[in-house]
Design a protein around this motif. Sequence first.
Motif, PDB file in Angstrom:
ATOM      1  N   ALA B 287     -10.996  -4.479  -4.030  1.00  0.00           N
ATOM      2  CA  ALA B 287     -11.465  -6.048  -3.967  1.00  0.00           C
ATOM      3  C   ALA B 287      -9.799  -6.793  -3.540  1.00  0.00           C
ATOM      4  O   ALA B 287      -8.879  -6.515  -2.614  1.00  0.00           O
ATOM      5  CB  ALA B 287     -12.467  -6.592  -4.158  1.00  0.00           C
ATOM      6  N   VAL B 288      -8.943  -5.649  -5.358  1.00  0.00           N
ATOM      7  CA  VAL B 288      -7.636  -6.278  -4.961  1.00  0.00           C
ATOM      8  C   VAL B 288      -6.955  -5.674  -4.729  1.00  0.00           C
ATOM      9  O   VAL B 288      -5.626  -6.285  -4.221  1.00  0.00           O
ATOM     10  CB  VAL B 288      -7.774  -6.250  -6.644  1.00  0.00           C
ATOM     11  CG1 VAL B 288      -6.473  -6.692  -7.251  1.00  0.00           C
ATOM     12  CG2 VAL B 288      -8.744  -7.090  -7.636  1.00  0.00           C
ATOM     13  N   TYR B 290      -7.490  -4.208  -1.915  1.00  0.00           N
ATOM     14  CA  TYR B 290      -7.528  -4.905  -0.713  1.00  0.00           C
ATOM     15  C   TYR B 290      -6.472  -6.052  -0.066  1.00  0.00           C
ATOM     16  O   TYR B 290      -5.444  -6.224   0.664  1.00  0.00           O
ATOM     17  CB  TYR B 290      -8.443  -5.031  -0.074  1.00  0.00           C
ATOM     18  CG  TYR B 290      -9.210  -5.849   1.436  1.00  0.00           C
ATOM     19  CD1 TYR B 290      -9.751  -6.909   2.085  1.00  0.00           C
ATOM     20  CD2 TYR B 290      -8.420  -4.735   2.702  1.00  0.00           C
ATOM     21  CE1 TYR B 290     -10.623  -6.931   2.977  1.00  0.00           C
ATOM     22  CE2 TYR B 290      -8.641  -5.644   4.215  1.00  0.00           C
ATOM     23  CZ  TYR B 290      -9.600  -6.235   4.145  1.00  0.00           C
ATOM     24  OH  TYR B 290      -9.560  -6.956   5.950  1.00  0.00           O
ATOM     25  N   GLU B 291      -6.928  -7.021  -0.906  1.00  0.00           N
ATOM     26  CA  GLU B 291      -5.832  -8.254  -1.012  1.00  0.00           C
ATOM     27  C   GLU B 291      -4.445  -7.681  -1.139  1.00  0.00           C
ATOM     28  O   GLU B 291      -3.886  -8.629  -0.456  1.00  0.00           O
ATOM     29  CB  GLU B 291      -6.282  -9.278  -1.659  1.00  0.00           C
ATOM     30  CG  GLU B 291      -5.455 -10.337  -1.494  1.00  0.00           C
ATOM     31  CD  GLU B 291      -6.916 -11.545  -0.599  1.00  0.00           C
ATOM     32  OE1 GLU B 291      -8.050 -10.642   0.108  1.00  0.00           O
ATOM     33  OE2 GLU B 291      -6.584 -11.980   0.228  1.00  0.00           O
ATOM     34  N   ILE B 327     -13.581  -2.345   6.076  1.00  0.00           N
ATOM     35  CA  ILE B 327     -12.258  -3.014   6.546  1.00  0.00           C
ATOM     36  C   ILE B 327     -10.910  -2.206   6.231  1.00  0.00           C
ATOM     37  O   ILE B 327     -10.280  -2.984   6.840  1.00  0.00           O
ATOM     38  CB  ILE B 327     -12.618  -3.731   5.294  1.00  0.00           C
ATOM     39  CG1 ILE B 327     -12.214  -3.130   3.945  1.00  0.00           C
ATOM     40  CG2 ILE B 327     -13.175  -4.639   5.198  1.00  0.00           C
ATOM     41  CD1 ILE B 327     -12.178  -3.307   2.563  1.00  0.00           C
TER      42      ILE B 327
END
Lengths: 156, 795
Positions: B287-288, B290-291, B327
């Motif tokens: 998640a990190v 990806y951001e 994603i």
Amino acid sequence: MMRFMLLFSRQGRLRLQKWFTAISEREKKKIIREMTTMVLARPPRTCNFLRWKDLKIVYKRYASLYFCLGVEDEENELLALEIIHRYVELLDKYFGNVCELDIIFNFEKAYFILDEFLMGGEIQETSKQIVNRAIESSDMLQEDDHSEWYDVELFG
Amino acid sequence: MSPSVPLQEMIRAIRSARTQCEERGVIQRECAAIRAQFRNTDNEGRSHNLAKLLYVHMLGYPAHFGQMECVRMIASPRYSDKRVGYLGAMMLLDEKQDASLLITNSIKNDLSHSNQYVQSLALCTLACMGSAEMCRDLAPEIDRLLRSSNSYIKKKAALCAVHIVRKVRELGELFVPSARSLLSEKNHGVLHGAVVLITQLCEQSPETLERFRKTVPDLVQIMKGLVISGYSPDHDVAGVSDPFLQVRILRLLRILGRHNEAASDAMNDLLAQVATNTDSTKTVGNAVLYETVLTVLDIKSESGLRVLAVNILGRFLLNNDRNIRYIAMTSLQKIVVTDHIAVQRHRGTIVDCLKDQDASVKRRALELSLALVSASNIRSTMKELLIFLSSCPPELRAHAASGIFNAAERYAPSQRWHIDTILHVLTTAGADVRDETVPNLIQLITNTSELHCYTVHKLYRALLTDISQQPLVQVACWCIGEYGDLLLKGECQETEAVQVTEDDVLDALEIVLQSHMSTPTTRGFALTATMKLSTRIIDNVDRIRSVVSIYGSCIDVELQQRAVEYNALFKKYDHMRAAVLERMPVIQKNSVGQTNGEVGEETVKESQAAKVAQKEMALPPQPAGQVCDLLDLLGGSQEPLQPSSSLGGAASTQPTTAGGDLLDLLGGLEPTPPTPAPAVTVYEKNGVTLTISCEQQSDSGLTVTLTASNSSDSDISGFTLQAAVPKSVQLQMRAPSRDSLPANGAAKLTQLVILNNPNKVNLKMRIRVSYTSQGSAVQDMVQVDSFPGIGAAGL
């Protein structure tokens, strides 16, 4: 920001609904209907993200409950999954091995916990311990209602 | 944690109801009891009643009579009452209800309550359902709380401020100073709230964004602390320290770094550090990451960092977790146009994802694969795409088919390959192709004269196998009609010939004519094809005559009209039949986007020849050009249908209305080609010519087409173009149509450049041309100062 969070069972019965924007009752009912139909229709091994209108829908199934978050376009979907997981962990810590019945019979507690974790469509507190402590203190405050309560000031 | 017994009993009672009707009965009884209790001002158990009502509300039953009770409960001094009262307010009251105004005062009082949990209830409710008026009323109070020393209250006040700012934009100014100071907090909850508040303020107002740019170093510092610091039990999630806060800071950095070199530079190192140090084995780490990738791709990052970001996406594509693959592809889709070369490296993986089980992943993979098709990979990609088409979910078929057609049209390595591909698509997904596929294919077939024999054989075989796919059947009938003689000859170079008799061919067409599956359009094609064969076969003309006369009394008006006219062709105009049914000439290719649709309705109706020719094309109503020709024809000249060539020509030109132009066109049938955008030559050397032409798309948008050709005797390879524009202009280069220039102008290379000039500066472009000619590499630079087709006033 998050627009709404819904919890519903495998049969489509709603267990919790939290709305972070102002919408009419009719609109809410419509969204609930559409979400339950869409999510329950998903085959087992598919990804947890959907697109619906201009929102991203992130859902995850825990035992017999589906947790469904509707988030806006800029939100990070993987983090949304983490948010759902964090909420489940908080419920689990509070109820001790939480199951659907706990949430049914103590729905107001589930809301109180959610209100300590999320607010206004954003995350409020990133630490599990602080959220847990806040809930415990509020509960004790509620217990102490019958006695004096003005000076009950537990954890900051 | 004492559960509410009355509440639980009621829940149990409702759940034990066996039918919907029984449940409604239980609920009605309970609601009546609750209403009675509301009227009773007894203190004990009030919160239980409201809780019961809220449960009933969640099941979907009306609960508006509880609104006033909520107001009363909120005003009560007891915490348990307030807790349920505020919950009820959030569930039952929204800003559209009048009752919501009544709680404004209670909220105001509770905001200054001595107990922080009461304050928290008020803050939460305000952030949930506060109307614009309430927000205006209470904003100063919230600002005061932002400065309190209690971090529990501060973090809630921050999010409350976010809600206020969303509701009432002007109040943003009020919170700017406090937001700034909150960044120096150590408490993660407060920090998170501060970052969210600053993000909201920056998104709403560009001036505020400018002011907050100064905070970039502070944010970088905080992030570094999170990434490098050791294990912190309070905020650790699977080895990542406070991922929620990290992601929010990265998002804020993205907003601050966008379009700003200085800010982007300041965060470069940090982003590289996060990208390399974050553990990617768990979702949290991803998640990190990806951001981080999203931020890198959005700001003005240096190319090394961009490549790192795309590689991370490439790694995501190989991840076992379906979500991460999804994603990754969504992000690649966004950058496939700007970072085309970087994404091409992962083409293999993307094409593999076409086989994924998940429908969303498949859809993304399809879009990406189509975007990545280029001259060099067309064959292998098309193979995969065709395999995909045969097993793809129905909702993707139409998109896949049209994407395949576009790709085939742009990059077909050979005519035969092109025709094969289209035929393959028609056999697999014939029902889902667009309407213009049929005329496009017919045009393509006509133009490939050397493959007529091959094509008609293939189509005949396809027709024998399956007559349910209408587009395929239509094209097959048309081909058999046109090239039936080649079919009957029984020999073919490219493929195994069929040995058919004339009867077999006519049988095939009759099956189509009579089948229930054939649409009226298809039957029209079949009838015309049968008619055309009358000049191409020898023995069975009578059979054709009888078929045609049978359809003269067909119920379908279109078929009847055709049959009647063909009959007339047999009887009265038999001398013209051979000429009328002659082979179609090569059709001029329409340029993209042109239609003949605006032509006025056909005014002259009698001429069979016009009708016949018209139906061959199966295009929308013909321009008036043909009408005039036929007037000539009927005037007595017995020549073969000379106008057919200009018929073909006229069909592809600008539509003209019948009537007035009739007179004009009588004079001389010059097909009027559309005026192309003027092309200016900007580079000419070694036989290589580069021309540019432009088209204004919008107030600030411009599409420039670069066309290169090679008039020398030797091939040019490795031809690439690079472009640079002044600072405020945005540039996007599309993939070139090819990467080599064959000798003697055998093929041209085109490349589109999309420009956006929002500040309307003086537009200039520098183009660097690189290529290899006769073994040596050439590199040249040209500057274009004026663009053809743009007004002197500038863009």
